[in-house]
Each structure stands twice: as structure tokens, then as C-alpha cells.
Design an enzyme around this catalytic site. Structure first.
Site, PDB file in Angstrom:
ATOM      1  N   LYS A 189     -25.504 -42.656 115.447  1.00 47.43           N
ATOM      2  CA  LYS A 189     -24.343 -42.230 115.256  1.00 47.43           C
ATOM      3  C   LYS A 189     -23.659 -42.162 116.804  1.00 47.43           C
ATOM      4  O   LYS A 189     -23.873 -41.886 117.567  1.00 47.43           O
ATOM      5  CB  LYS A 189     -24.091 -41.459 114.101  1.00 47.43           C
ATOM      6  CG  LYS A 189     -24.683 -41.468 112.785  1.00 47.43           C
ATOM      7  CD  LYS A 189     -24.141 -42.860 112.211  1.00 47.43           C
ATOM      8  CE  LYS A 189     -24.483 -43.274 110.917  1.00 47.43           C
ATOM      9  NZ  LYS A 189     -26.072 -43.584 110.747  1.00 47.43           N
TER      10      LYS A 189
HETATM   11  C1  LIG Z   1     -22.692 -45.075 105.658  1.00 44.14           C
HETATM   12  C2  LIG Z   1     -23.692 -44.026 105.773  1.00 44.14           C
HETATM   13  N1  LIG Z   1     -23.857 -43.311 104.830  1.00 44.14           N
HETATM   14  C3  LIG Z   1     -24.785 -42.257 104.766  1.00 44.14           C
HETATM   15  C4  LIG Z   1     -25.609 -42.108 105.670  1.00 44.14           C
HETATM   16  C5  LIG Z   1     -26.755 -40.968 105.716  1.00 44.14           C
HETATM   17  O1  LIG Z   1     -26.667 -40.289 107.023  1.00 44.14           O
HETATM   18  P1  LIG Z   1     -27.968 -39.314 107.332  1.00 44.14           P
HETATM   19  O2  LIG Z   1     -28.961 -40.430 107.827  1.00 44.14           O
HETATM   20  O3  LIG Z   1     -27.654 -38.477 108.383  1.00 44.14           O
HETATM   21  O4  LIG Z   1     -28.494 -38.713 106.064  1.00 44.14           O
HETATM   22  C6  LIG Z   1     -25.540 -43.028 106.872  1.00 44.14           C
HETATM   23  C7  LIG Z   1     -26.511 -42.861 108.113  1.00 44.14           C
HETATM   24  O5  LIG Z   1     -27.639 -43.417 107.884  1.00 44.14           O
HETATM   25  C8  LIG Z   1     -24.641 -44.019 106.936  1.00 44.14           C
HETATM   26  O6  LIG Z   1     -24.764 -44.992 107.894  1.00 44.14           O
END
Ligand SMILES: Cc1ncc(COP(=O)(O)O)c(C=O)c1O
Length: 400
Positions: free
Chosen positions: A191
Site C-alpha cells: 500500500k
Molecule cells: C481493497 C482492500 N480491502 C481490504 C484489504 C485488507 O487489508 P489488510 O491486508 O491490511 O488486512 C486490502 C489489502 O490487502 C485491500 O486491498
């Protein structure tokens, strides 16, 4: 980075001061629930303009906290676009709600006014929340979605994992909270800013923020008590050890180690967003130059050109059938040339688990996006020449 170095589709940029910030925490007093978490929350408030932000252990945890803070559960339906990461829908299910998938625009993968309304209609009532996902960093039209939601009493949680540092058409930073109840960001290494793991939810609502703080810490209350007899000593003074269970909840806390890295990265947010935009512009220029060679067989997923996009992904849309090579072949061929690509995402309505639960859903926009999308390398550490190398490789593949 030498010419032949492997280019992943995304990569963190960690610098000496980021490492220093983590080392400082390691030699300090708090490894968790300390000042580094508060500093990260302050950095998010400053960057987004939101009055409150709550750090937690991942983006998925942030979604779960958001849904729970809104009180979503049994009997509630939550509209989620089909093109998103698993967690957007999984966490609504784990909160007890029913997930209704919305279609997306086939060229941008964004939920639209029409696809939101179609999902509400398909749900047949009880839609309690919607989760617009700012795919690739491009903002969903929040005014349009917000108007429909407001008229129908639907709460809004923005999944802004891709959109930290962006601004909407009115130049408001993503996460400010003017058009939604809550906005969730992830600190996963691909990210815009990396914390290793982590998530942050921003909101303008102090009650939602307070509820999320309790829920991220085992449902433990230290400031409000139901049982005054246990909470206080005979002289009326508060017992210093005392805490109460508000409701059974989770350990979704972020460590100070992760928070320190993410806070250090936040100081570079502007630089990272600008560099991503430069790289995206270079892709756009090269694709425009090669338009006659590509002849519609491959193009970049278009920019909506609304506000400022914090380009998290640079997606190309391939007409694989016309090219005569399928996506797996193209991915492998690019990999052999040292170029990593990825698919964002396999639409959730096509996942066997969701198909078994929800049956088959006809979402032609999501299917069309999925048939053509391929995410190309895009991260701040890339050089201009790396973009040229990717586009040259695509040119060779598409031409022959
Ligand atoms: C659109 C979206 N939603 C939710 C997530 C979940 O985030 P995390 O991986 O930090 O739990 C991600 C990341 O992978 C994402 O790209």
C-alpha cells in the site's frame, strides 16, 4: 536497481529514517499501546483532515471494527462491490451481516450510482450499509453514493486501502469523513505507506471512534463503569486496577513497532503519491504513443480524472482473445522477462464459497473487468526506464 532486476507489481520503499524510527521504539519503553500508536493516529488525522482515527492490527481488522461499531449484524445486509479484496466482504459476514454484491464499471472497477441502486433492489430490503472501494486509488463518486445512502438510511464505510493520499472532486482528502461514517486504510507493504501490517480507520464521529477503541482492546473499558461498587474503594476513589468488559471483543491492537514504521512513512506520503502519479503518467504517455501498435488490444484502465488519484495500482486491460494469448501465458512471459504482474481481483461473486452461499449472481461489469485486467508494476522506487521496459515487453507480446 540494475536493468535486469525483477520488478514486482508493488513494493514498499523503506529508507534509513524508517529503520531508525523502528529501532528507537525497540530501545524505548513501549512496544505496544504506547506513544507511537498515538503519533500514527495523529498523522492520519492530519493527512486526511478527519477529527478521529483509530489504529489497529490490519485493514481487515479495521473493516471488522467498522462494521461492529456501526452495530451491523444479523438481519442486516451490506452492499459490497464484487471487485475487491476478500476482507471487504468476509468481515461483514463475520460481523453477522448478509453480503450483497454490487456490480462495477467494467473499465474502472468502481461501483457506480446505477450498480449500487441495482444491488439495493436485488437485496429486497434491509440494506444497512454500503462499502465503496476506491479501486486502484480512483475515488468512487461519493456524492452520488452518499445521496442514495442518505435517502435510504444506509451507513457508509469506505474501503480506502488503495486511496491514501487521494482527494475527491471537491479536493477533500480521502478519509476526511464528510460523505461517509468511517474510512478504512491498510498499512500492508504494497500500500501507499507501509507498516508491515496494520490498519487505520478515520471518522468524524467521536462515538464510533470510542467504540472502535474499546472493541480493538478486548472490549475492555477503563473510563466508564457499570458497577460502581466494584469500581471504587470505600472512600469513593477509583480502584486503580479496575476495568470492565463492555462486550467480548478482539485484540486488534497495533504494536508501537509497526506504528513507528508507518508514522515515519506517513511523512513521505506526499512524495510517494507524487512519484506514483509520475509513473502512471509515463505509462499513459507510452500507451498513447503505441496506440496504433496496440490497436485496442491492450490499453490502460482509464483515469476518471476526478480529484487527485493516489495511484495504488496501474491496471492494463488486455483483449486476450484478440491477442491470441491467454492471461496466464502473458503473466508467465512477462515474469520470464523479470516483470511481475497481478490480478486485482478475482471478483468475489465468482468465489466458490460465496457462490455456494449466495448462488450465481449476474454481474457483467465485474466479469468484464476480470476477463481483461492485469496490474503492471507501480511503486515509488521504480525508475522511469522501468516503465519503458514494461511497455516494451507488452509491445513485443501483443505484436506477435
Ligand atoms: C481493497 C482492500 N480491502 C481490504 C484489504 C485488507 O487489508 P489488510 O491486508 O491490511 O488486512 C486490502 C489489502 O490487502 C485491500 O486491498
Amino acid at each position: 536497481m540494475p536493468d535486469e532486476a525483477f520488478l514486482p507489481y508493488g513494493r514498499h520503499t523503506i529508507e534509513a529514517d524508517d529503520i531508525g524510527a523502528v529501532v528507537d521504539v525497540l530501545s524505548g519503553e513501549y512496544l505496544t499501546t504506547g506513544p507511537a500508536v498515538e503519533a500514527l493516529e495523529a498523522a492520519f488525522c492530519e493527512a486526511t483532515g478527519a477529527p478521529h482515527s483509530v489504529a489497529c492490527s490490519s485493514g481487515a481488522a479495521g473493516l471488522h471494527l467498522s462494521y461492529l461499531a456501526l452495530g451491523l449484524g444479523r438481519g442486516d445486509k451490506v452492499v459490497v462491490p464484487s471487485v475487491t479484496f476478500l476482507a471487504t466482504a468476509s468481515m461483514a459476514h463475520l460481523a453477522g451481516a448478509e453480503v450483497i454484491f454490487a456490480d462495477v464499471d467494467p473499465d474502472t472497477a468502481l461501483m457506480t450510482e446505477d450498480t449500487f441502486e441495482a444491488a439495493i433492489w436485488r437485496a429486497g430490503g434491509n440494506v444497512a450499509a454500503v462499502v465503496p472501494v476506491h479501486m486502484c486509488g480512483q475515488m468512487v463518486d461519493m456524492d452520488a453514493i452518499g445521496l442514495i445512502a442518505q435517502n435510504s438510511g444506509i451507513r457508509i464505510v469506505e474501503d480506502a486501502c488503495h486511496a491514501l493520499g487521494g482527494r475527491d472532486a471537491k479536493d477533500c482528502p480521502t478519509g476526511q469523513g464528510s460523505t461517509s461514517d468511517l474510512t478504512m486504510f491498510s498499512l500492508h507493504p504494497v500500500k501507499t505507506v507501509a507498516g508491515g501490517e496494520g490498519g487505520v480507520v478515520t471518522t468524524a464521529d467521536p462515538d464510533l471512534a470510542a467504540r472502535m477503541r474499546t472493541l480493538r482492546n478486548h472490549g475492555m473499558m477503563r473510563d466508564r463503569f457499570l458497577d460502581a461498587t466494584q469500581a471504587t474503594a470505600a472512600d469513593g476513589a477509583e480502584n486503580p486496577w479496575y476495568y470492565e468488559l463492555a462486550e467480548p471483543a478482539f485484540n486488534y491492537r497495533l504494536s508501537d513497532i509497526h506504528a513507528a514504521l508507518a508514522t515515519s512513512q506517513m511523512s513521505k506520503l506526499e512524495r510517494f503519491v507524487v512519484r506514483r502519479a509520475e509513473l502512471r503518467a509515463r505509462y499513459e504517455g507510452l500507451f498513447a504513443e503505441r496506440a496504433s501498435v496496440f490497436n485496442g488490444r491492450v490499453r490502460l484502465a482509464p483515469s476518471t480524472a476526478k480529484g487527485r488519484t493516489s495511484w495504488h495500482l496501474c491496471v492494463a486491460l488486455f483483449e486476450f482473445e484478440v491477442i491470441g494469448k491467454d492471461r496466464a501465458y502473458v503473466m508467465r512471459a512477462l515474469r520470464e522477462l523479470g516483470i511481475g504482474t497481478q490480478v486485482h481481483y478475482l471478483p468475489l461473486h465468482r468465489q466458490p464459497w460465496w457462490r455456494q452461499r449466495n448462488g450465481n449472481t449476474y454481474l457483467p461489469g465485474a466479469d468484464s473487468w476480470y476477463a481483461r485486467c492485469l496490474s503492471l508494476p507501480l511503486f515509488p522506487g521504480m525508475r522511469d526506464e522501468d516503465v519503458d521496459r514494461v511497455v516494451d515487453a507488452i509491445t513485443a507480446l501483443v505484436r506477435f
